[in-house]
Design an enzyme around this catalytic site. Structure first.
Site, PDB file in Angstrom:
ATOM      1  N   SER A 265       0.577  -1.241   0.259  1.00 39.24           N
ATOM      2  CA  SER A 265       0.047   0.435  -0.036  1.00 39.24           C
ATOM      3  C   SER A 265       0.811   1.254  -0.154  1.00 39.24           C
ATOM      4  O   SER A 265       1.941   1.340   0.678  1.00 39.24           O
ATOM      5  CB  SER A 265      -0.758  -0.093   0.662  1.00 39.24           C
ATOM      6  OG  SER A 265       0.293   0.453   2.451  1.00 39.24           O
ATOM      7  N   LYS A 266       0.336   3.061   0.058  1.00 35.91           N
ATOM      8  CA  LYS A 266       1.179   3.954  -0.100  1.00 35.91           C
ATOM      9  C   LYS A 266       2.011   3.821   1.329  1.00 35.91           C
ATOM     10  O   LYS A 266       2.524   4.215   1.302  1.00 35.91           O
ATOM     11  CB  LYS A 266      -0.022   4.412  -0.609  1.00 35.91           C
ATOM     12  CG  LYS A 266       0.382   6.056  -0.980  1.00 35.91           C
ATOM     13  CD  LYS A 266      -0.817   6.890  -1.130  1.00 35.91           C
ATOM     14  CE  LYS A 266      -0.677   7.630  -0.481  1.00 35.91           C
ATOM     15  NZ  LYS A 266      -0.004   8.723   0.477  1.00 35.91           N
ATOM     16  N   ARG A 267       1.099   3.449   1.938  1.00 34.99           N
ATOM     17  CA  ARG A 267       1.299   3.797   3.833  1.00 34.99           C
ATOM     18  C   ARG A 267       2.781   3.006   4.146  1.00 34.99           C
ATOM     19  O   ARG A 267       4.196   3.587   3.962  1.00 34.99           O
ATOM     20  CB  ARG A 267       0.265   3.187   4.766  1.00 34.99           C
ATOM     21  CG  ARG A 267      -0.585   4.188   4.672  1.00 34.99           C
ATOM     22  CD  ARG A 267      -1.500   3.696   6.335  1.00 34.99           C
ATOM     23  NE  ARG A 267      -1.910   2.305   5.656  1.00 34.99           N
ATOM     24  CZ  ARG A 267      -2.901   1.937   5.432  1.00 34.99           C
ATOM     25  NH1 ARG A 267      -3.957   3.579   4.468  1.00 34.99           N
ATOM     26  NH2 ARG A 267      -3.684   1.227   4.823  1.00 34.99           N
ATOM     27  N   GLY A 269       5.033   2.554   1.184  1.00 39.71           N
ATOM     28  CA  GLY A 269       5.597   2.974   0.924  1.00 39.71           C
ATOM     29  C   GLY A 269       6.261   3.945   1.439  1.00 39.71           C
ATOM     30  O   GLY A 269       7.266   4.247   1.405  1.00 39.71           O
ATOM     31  N   ASP A 270       5.661   5.344   2.430  1.00 43.56           N
ATOM     32  CA  ASP A 270       5.786   6.046   2.812  1.00 43.56           C
ATOM     33  C   ASP A 270       6.821   5.956   4.554  1.00 43.56           C
ATOM     34  O   ASP A 270       7.425   6.412   4.743  1.00 43.56           O
ATOM     35  CB  ASP A 270       4.358   6.769   3.442  1.00 43.56           C
ATOM     36  CG  ASP A 270       3.422   7.061   2.637  1.00 43.56           C
ATOM     37  OD1 ASP A 270       4.398   7.794   1.522  1.00 43.56           O
ATOM     38  OD2 ASP A 270       2.602   7.854   2.405  1.00 43.56           O
TER      39      ASP A 270
END
Ligand code: GLU
Length: 510
Positions: A265-267, A269-270
């Protein structure tokens, strides 16, 4: 009759384009090009609550950057236009009504509070959020529980309603998935999904079937997260009488987080410090910027190559493929069933390989842009090309070209700290002699200079090795970069002398 190959990428314009989404496009695209078929872009924007302005344009730009131009779509048009579902709104109702007539769907008039109370009444410990299905259907306000007259009155009075599919009880729906083989579902486990919403818009489930039919889609590849909805779609194809024209399905495996299980998920990646979107995405509501692979400095060739290999191989050890090669070799039966873990280090490896293998002419516009983004305008293409050839092996990301090339174009800030401690008068004398040598030559060849540098060092009784690092710091500013004499040859005699003099001044003050 064998249908022509026609595939579609059908994104909902809800935000940035995730790696998994680009891989879905890629597999569609490769499959279509391999078969000489068509690749269609269809915008699935029927869920107006999730619509995000700018997301469609962003998706189109991402496809452009990746070099996957649709043959048909909202921009290029085509024989099945419009390609935006919101613009096709009027087409869907008749099919939903047809399903009601044949008994495969029904009108449901339940208000939100009635749905809520159903969930309260039927919830159990094992089933905390009951669905709208055959178990509760007759308890609700719909055309299955009401009489024909009651239903007609409600419809005539314009009472808001949806149309739901009537999922049969305890039947097995089976279809062939190109990746998973035969897949079966028991219909009792699937809810009576809404097909047409109260605002007259179809849901994804109805629209995807109708549009795949009307647009003559032959193969439908989509993310694995859609597998649980497949029985609804298969039944709709059957109930609408189009079963023999149903596309062949392939549900693509997920791209997984690098550390653990589950979809990347994008999270993630962060959390782990890498992008998950293809390009920078600025959310218009929150104003939050999510970084993309493009802006980080990925070449589209590398990005595509890396994505192709996340879940597919051609049966050999080959890892570097151009798009043309991928088109030639791609086949769905070599797509893996299991999810592939994303590995950012490997992604960077692909980019580094692509930078190394690309000609200066391919890299030139991108490097110019990177330099321009950093306030350096270079107009001499020939010079920049020689510089690119000298440093490209050292660049993993396109953005690395700034650090690796800027000292060719502007005098660097010289950090001489590492050599100050061991500096002495002899070394100053040596460099002054080297300046005199440089002043006297006209032909500025790297190899000659190097030989002269070494000779002079011997004459001054200093090991050349002790003088190389100082020269590098003088010319580059830091302990990196290609061969120092190659650098000197490119920046030219005057600038080389200038940088040595600047450094000597600093060293004499030390
Ligand atoms: N609109 C769906 C999505 O955004 C498309 C799924 C499909 O390709 O059928 O994921």
């Amino acid at each position: 009759m064998k249908k022509n190959v026609r595939v579609r990428f059908a994104p909902s314009p809800t935000g940035g384009l995730h790696l998994g989404g680009v891989r879905t496009v890629l597999y569609n695209y490769l499959f279509a090009r391999h078969a000489g078929g068509e690749f269609v872009l269809r915008i699935e924007d029927t869920d107006q609550t999730r619509f995000v302005p700018g997301a469609e344009e962003y998706i189109i730009k991402c496809l452009e950057w990746c070099g996957m131009k649709p043959d048909e779509g909202p921009v290029s048009g085509g024989p099945y236009a419009p390609y935006r579902q919101s613009e096709r709104k009027e087409m869907y109702r008749q099919y939903a009504e047809q399903l009601v007539k044949t008994g495969h769907a029904y009108y449901a008039f339940d208000r939100p509070e009635e749905l809520e109370s159903m969930r309260e009444r039927f919830k159990t410990l094992e089933n905390p959020s009951p669905q709208y299905d055959h178990k509760v259907r007759l308890e609700m306000r719909n055309s299955c529980s009401l009489t024909l007259e009651e239903t007609e009155t409600l419809l005539e009075d314009g009472v808001p309603h949806v149309i739901r599919i009537r999922m049969p009880e305890n039947e097995t729906v089976t279809f062939h998935d190109m990746i998973r083989g035969e897949v079966s579902f028991n219909t009792s486990l699937v809810d009576d999904k809404v097909l047409l919403k109260a605002d007259g818009m179809p849901t994804y489930h109805l629209a995807v079937v109708i549009d795949d039919y009307l647009m003559k889609i032959s193969h439908a590849f989509r993310g694995e997260e859609w597998l649980p909805s497949a029985p609804v779609h298969v039944l709709l194809w059957k109930y609408l009488g189009w079963e023999d024209q149903m596309p062949q399905w392939a549900h693509l495996p997920l791209i997984l987080k690098p550390d653990g299980n589950g979809k990347l998920s994008k999270r993630d990646g962060d959390r782990l410090g890498f992008p998950v979107f293809a390009m920078n995405w600025l959310d218009p509501k929150s104003n939050e910027l999510t970084k993309g692979f493009r802006e980080l400095g990925f070449m589209p060739e590398a990005f595509i190559n890396m994505l192709a290999m996340l879940g597919w191989n051609d049966g050999t050890d080959q890892e570097i493929f151009s798009v043309e090669e991928l088109i030639q070799r791609f086949s769905i039966d070599r797509v893996h069933k299991g999810g592939a873990k994303f590995d950012f280090e490997k992604a960077k490896w692909f980019n580094h390989e692509w930078i190394k293998r690309s000609d200066a002419s391919r890299l030139l516009p991108d490097v110019k842009q990177v330099l321009a983004d950093n306030g350096l305008t270079i107009t001499d293409d020939k010079l920049l090309s020689s510089v690119i050839n000298l440093v490209k092996d050292r660049c993993t990301l396109l953005t690395d070209f700034h650090t690796q090339t800027k000292f060719f174009f502007e005098t660097p800030a010289q950090d001489l700290e590492p050599v100050k401690g061991k500096w002495n008068e002899e070394k100053t004398k040596f460099f002054n002699a080297f300046i005199t040598y440089l002043e006297g030559i006209s032909d500025f060849q790297a190899a000659e200079q190097e030989a002269a540098f070494k000779d002079l060092a011997t004459q001054h009784n200093i090991k050349p090795g002790e003088l190389m690092m100082p020269l590098r710091l003088m010319l580059v500013g830091g302990k990196f970069g290609p061969g120092v004499f190659d650098i000197a040859a490119i920046i030219g005699k005057n600038e080389t002398i200038h940088r040595i003099q600047l450094a000597l001044q600093q060293l004499s003050l030390a």
